[in-house]
Design a protein around this motif. Structure first.
Motif, PDB file in Angstrom:
ATOM      1  N   ASN A  30       0.965  -0.938  -0.140  1.00 29.68           N
ATOM      2  CA  ASN A  30       0.150  -0.241   0.020  1.00 29.68           C
ATOM      3  C   ASN A  30       0.709   1.011   0.117  1.00 29.68           C
ATOM      4  O   ASN A  30       0.230   2.471   0.038  1.00 29.68           O
ATOM      5  N   LEU A  31       2.398   1.021   0.339  1.00 27.37           N
ATOM      6  CA  LEU A  31       3.019   2.207  -0.016  1.00 27.37           C
ATOM      7  C   LEU A  31       2.659   3.065  -1.174  1.00 27.37           C
ATOM      8  O   LEU A  31       2.662   2.608  -2.293  1.00 27.37           O
ATOM      9  N   GLU A  32       2.534   4.097  -1.342  1.00 28.48           N
ATOM     10  CA  GLU A  32       2.513   5.244  -2.054  1.00 28.48           C
ATOM     11  C   GLU A  32       3.463   6.111  -3.185  1.00 28.48           C
ATOM     12  O   GLU A  32       4.721   6.054  -2.128  1.00 28.48           O
ATOM     13  N   ASN A  33       3.602   5.864  -4.139  1.00 33.87           N
ATOM     14  CA  ASN A  33       4.795   6.432  -5.091  1.00 33.87           C
ATOM     15  C   ASN A  33       5.952   5.592  -5.064  1.00 33.87           C
ATOM     16  O   ASN A  33       7.256   6.145  -5.314  1.00 33.87           O
ATOM     17  N   ILE A  34       5.544   4.030  -5.010  1.00 33.16           N
ATOM     18  CA  ILE A  34       7.262   3.384  -4.811  1.00 33.16           C
ATOM     19  C   ILE A  34       6.638   1.970  -5.586  1.00 33.16           C
ATOM     20  O   ILE A  34       5.031   1.626  -6.192  1.00 33.16           O
ATOM     21  N   ASN A  35       7.865   2.492  -6.814  1.00 32.00           N
ATOM     22  CA  ASN A  35       7.403   1.052  -7.767  1.00 32.00           C
ATOM     23  C   ASN A  35       7.610  -0.785  -7.355  1.00 32.00           C
ATOM     24  O   ASN A  35       7.666  -0.582  -6.178  1.00 32.00           O
ATOM     25  N   LEU A  36       6.122  -1.009  -7.994  1.00 32.38           N
ATOM     26  CA  LEU A  36       5.237  -2.370  -7.583  1.00 32.38           C
ATOM     27  C   LEU A  36       6.532  -3.266  -7.363  1.00 32.38           C
ATOM     28  O   LEU A  36       6.573  -3.992  -6.042  1.00 32.38           O
ATOM     29  N   ASN A  37       7.700  -2.732  -8.632  1.00 35.62           N
ATOM     30  CA  ASN A  37       8.669  -4.009  -8.528  1.00 35.62           C
ATOM     31  C   ASN A  37      10.079  -4.334  -7.257  1.00 35.62           C
ATOM     32  O   ASN A  37      10.569  -4.856  -6.218  1.00 35.62           O
ATOM     33  N   ILE A  38      10.000  -3.053  -6.970  1.00 34.71           N
ATOM     34  CA  ILE A  38      10.443  -2.586  -5.830  1.00 34.71           C
ATOM     35  C   ILE A  38       9.380  -2.446  -4.164  1.00 34.71           C
ATOM     36  O   ILE A  38       9.941  -3.709  -3.142  1.00 34.71           O
ATOM     37  N   LYS A  39       8.303  -2.914  -4.714  1.00 34.27           N
ATOM     38  CA  LYS A  39       7.447  -3.666  -3.101  1.00 34.27           C
ATOM     39  C   LYS A  39       7.541  -4.811  -3.306  1.00 34.27           C
ATOM     40  O   LYS A  39       7.784  -5.515  -1.920  1.00 34.27           O
ATOM     41  N   GLU A  40       7.761  -5.282  -4.452  1.00 33.71           N
ATOM     42  CA  GLU A  40       7.698  -7.095  -4.236  1.00 33.71           C
ATOM     43  C   GLU A  40       9.536  -7.254  -3.438  1.00 33.71           C
ATOM     44  O   GLU A  40       9.555  -8.085  -2.955  1.00 33.71           O
ATOM     45  N   ASN A  41      10.297  -6.134  -4.283  1.00 31.78           N
ATOM     46  CA  ASN A  41      11.636  -6.880  -3.254  1.00 31.78           C
ATOM     47  C   ASN A  41      11.717  -7.169  -2.066  1.00 31.78           C
ATOM     48  O   ASN A  41      12.255  -7.438  -1.383  1.00 31.78           O
ATOM     49  N   ILE A  42      10.895  -5.853  -1.594  1.00 34.93           N
ATOM     50  CA  ILE A  42      11.187  -5.584  -0.654  1.00 34.93           C
ATOM     51  C   ILE A  42      10.382  -6.750   1.003  1.00 34.93           C
ATOM     52  O   ILE A  42      10.541  -6.945   1.362  1.00 34.93           O
ATOM     53  N   VAL A  43       9.132  -6.814   0.277  1.00 37.67           N
ATOM     54  CA  VAL A  43       8.561  -8.368   0.772  1.00 37.67           C
ATOM     55  C   VAL A  43       9.173  -9.617   0.623  1.00 37.67           C
ATOM     56  O   VAL A  43       9.407 -10.477   1.723  1.00 37.67           O
ATOM     57  N   LYS A  44       9.957  -9.565  -0.470  1.00 39.37           N
ATOM     58  CA  LYS A  44      10.738 -11.291  -1.428  1.00 39.37           C
ATOM     59  C   LYS A  44      11.830 -11.011  -0.132  1.00 39.37           C
ATOM     60  O   LYS A  44      12.130 -11.866   0.551  1.00 39.37           O
ATOM     61  N   TYR A  45      12.352  -9.816  -0.102  1.00 39.83           N
ATOM     62  CA  TYR A  45      13.971  -9.774   0.943  1.00 39.83           C
ATOM     63  C   TYR A  45      13.885  -9.378   1.889  1.00 39.83           C
ATOM     64  O   TYR A  45      14.516  -9.354   3.142  1.00 39.83           O
ATOM     65  N   LYS A  46      12.337  -9.645   3.223  1.00 42.37           N
ATOM     66  CA  LYS A  46      12.602  -9.461   4.228  1.00 42.37           C
ATOM     67  C   LYS A  46      12.143 -10.259   5.671  1.00 42.37           C
ATOM     68  O   LYS A  46      11.506 -11.096   5.761  1.00 42.37           O
ATOM     69  N   SER A  47      13.461 -11.088   5.596  1.00 42.91           N
ATOM     70  CA  SER A  47      14.221 -11.669   6.354  1.00 42.91           C
ATOM     71  C   SER A  47      15.581 -11.297   7.188  1.00 42.91           C
ATOM     72  O   SER A  47      15.946 -10.763   6.573  1.00 42.91           O
ATOM     73  N   HIS A  48      14.838 -11.355   8.511  1.00 39.21           N
ATOM     74  CA  HIS A  48      17.008 -11.317   9.250  1.00 39.21           C
ATOM     75  C   HIS A  48      17.775 -11.891   8.547  1.00 39.21           C
ATOM     76  O   HIS A  48      19.093 -11.619   8.371  1.00 39.21           O
ATOM     77  N   SER A  49      17.898 -13.231   7.943  1.00 43.62           N
ATOM     78  CA  SER A  49      18.891 -14.070   7.103  1.00 43.62           C
ATOM     79  C   SER A  49      19.616 -13.029   6.201  1.00 43.62           C
ATOM     80  O   SER A  49      20.628 -13.767   5.711  1.00 43.62           O
ATOM     81  N   TYR A  50      18.523 -12.873   5.518  1.00 43.50           N
ATOM     82  CA  TYR A  50      18.850 -12.258   3.753  1.00 43.50           C
ATOM     83  C   TYR A  50      19.693 -11.373   5.113  1.00 43.50           C
ATOM     84  O   TYR A  50      20.926 -10.665   4.509  1.00 43.50           O
ATOM     85  N   LEU A  51      19.682 -10.382   5.513  1.00 43.10           N
ATOM     86  CA  LEU A  51      19.666  -9.444   6.269  1.00 43.10           C
ATOM     87  C   LEU A  51      21.573  -9.311   6.377  1.00 43.10           C
ATOM     88  O   LEU A  51      22.588  -8.890   6.657  1.00 43.10           O
ATOM     89  N   ASP A  52      21.601 -10.719   7.566  1.00 41.91           N
ATOM     90  CA  ASP A  52      22.894 -11.195   8.321  1.00 41.91           C
ATOM     91  C   ASP A  52      23.313 -11.876   7.066  1.00 41.91           C
ATOM     92  O   ASP A  52      25.026 -11.800   7.610  1.00 41.91           O
ATOM     93  N   ASN A  53      23.258 -12.029   6.104  1.00 46.36           N
ATOM     94  CA  ASN A  53      24.098 -12.514   5.114  1.00 46.36           C
ATOM     95  C   ASN A  53      25.037 -11.364   4.431  1.00 46.36           C
ATOM     96  O   ASN A  53      26.522 -11.136   4.085  1.00 46.36           O
ATOM     97  N   ILE A  54      24.125 -10.140   4.566  1.00 43.24           N
ATOM     98  CA  ILE A  54      25.293  -9.060   3.561  1.00 43.24           C
ATOM     99  C   ILE A  54      26.020  -9.099   4.308  1.00 43.24           C
ATOM    100  O   ILE A  54      27.386  -8.464   4.034  1.00 43.24           O
ATOM    101  N   LYS A  55      25.768  -8.786   5.783  1.00 41.79           N
ATOM    102  CA  LYS A  55      26.763  -8.083   7.461  1.00 41.79           C
ATOM    103  C   LYS A  55      27.239  -8.932   6.966  1.00 41.79           C
ATOM    104  O   LYS A  55      28.834  -8.795   7.158  1.00 41.79           O
TER     105      LYS A  55
END
Length: 366
Positions: free
Chosen positions: A44-69
């Protein structure tokens, strides 16, 4: 979750620009809340591209962030966000300030008392090389940290000159800090770190390098600085992009004048006409910041006090009188034969008193 980790997570996604992040923050109020809101709220975020919203949902996990770190940790790369107190103070307030910086080395020098950026041609003349190294070293000995972009040419000589002095140098990359470009300057990058300096970038490790990265990073070079010196630049030099950013950011702009017949002087002379301060020595720069030189004896060599024979002094006076002069004119001015002049010029060049420029012309070492 810390805001710098939120920024790290977001910046790992394709298409995630500063403007997109700002739009997300406007939607939810506090960027730190993004990791905790529902998928429905994200869509429901406004003025944000759908692909970006999908990526936010797809990669919203602590394990994903931990791998980057973990990847950053393995490469000894640190990161700081615009919300952190140790983020470079000058940079915070520029237009389109990077939300996240990746770095190696001593970040504190990016917020030190006085920092001057030095930029210029990738194909400098001997005059430009000498000016960059000399001015950088002298400023360094006055406690000024020097910023540049690690490019071939004036950038490299500015970094090197600073390391010959007492202060530290900062290199801002158009690539990630684990991928110094050009490759020719990998050793220089390592030397900067070994010297206690700093390398930084807004691009994460493994980022694809595109041509627009390099003009974009110029806003960071000028943004961290308190002023920008253009040492040598052609009329369409990329160094003038840094000047444009500096003017937008309200920074002082300085320029080293050059030979009116040299293409490498065109850019400097252009910005001098437009209001850049012409500099002949480091005191011209320090005066703008109300700093009294503590090493004034190093600024400008006094050739009158060097013990030289009469013929050598005649040649130095000829060069001093003309500024930049060819060997035939030296012979005419001094009345000396070309063999004698050649021999003396060779000795003066070896002793760094005189610089040999293009087409057998000579200038005094600044």
């Amino acid at each position: 979750m810390e805001s710098k980790d939120i920024y790290l997570w977001l910046k790992s996604m394709t298409g995630m620009t500063n403007r997109v992040i700002e739009n997300i923050a406007k939607n939810i109020g506090d960027i730190e809340n993004l990791f905790d809101i529902s998928d429905k709220e994200i869509y429901n975020l406004e003025n944000i591209n759908l692909n970006i919203k999908e990526n936010i949902v797809k990669y919203k996990s602590h394990s994903y962030l931990d791998n980057i770190k973990e990847e950053l940790y393995k490469k000894d790369v640190k990161y700081v966000s615009i919300a952190d107190k140790d983020y470079p103070s000058n940079l915070k307030y520029i237009h389109n300030a990077p939300k996240l910086l990746f770095y190696k080395g001593n970040l504190s020098i990016a917020s030190s008392d006085l920092k001057i950026a030095m930029v210029g041609s990738r194909k400098p003349t001997a005059y430009g090389i000498n000016s960059a190294k000399t001015i950088s070293k002298q400023l360094s000995n006055e406690g000024v940290n020097i910023i540049s972009g690690l490019a071939i040419g004036i950038d490299s000589y500015s970094h090197e000159g600073c390391m010959l002095g007492n202060s530290k140098t900062i290199a801002v990359f158009g690539s990630s800090v684990d991928n110094p470009l050009p490759r020719k300057n990998v050793n220089l990058s390592n030397k900067i770190l070994d010297n206690g300096g700093l390398i930084l970038s807004e691009y994460n490790i493994n980022s694809v390098v595109i041509p627009s990265n390099f003009p974009s990073r110029n806003r960071i070079i000028s943004g961290i600085s308190d002023g920008v010196i253009v040492v040598e630049a052609a009329s369409k030099s990329g160094a003038l992009i840094t000047v444009e950013f500096a003017l937008e950011q309200g920074k002082n702009v300085f320029a080293v004048p050059g030979n009116i017949n040299s293409e490498m002087s065109r850019g400097c002379h252009k910005i001098i006409k437009e209001g850049a301060k012409l500099i002949e020595n480091t005191e011209d720069i320090l005066n703008e910041y109300n700093i009294i030189s503590i090493n004034s004896e190093e600024i400008g060599k006094n050739y009158d006090n060097i013990e030289l024979n009469a013929q050598t002094i005649k040649i130095i006076e000829a060069i001093k009188h003309e500024g930049c002069v060819n060997i035939d004119s030296i012979c005419d001015y001094t009345g000396l034969g070309i063999k004698s002049v050649n021999a003396i010029l060779g000795e003066l060049t070896l002793n760094d008193i005189v610089l040999e420029l293009n087409n057998k012309t000579y200038s005094l070492n600044v």
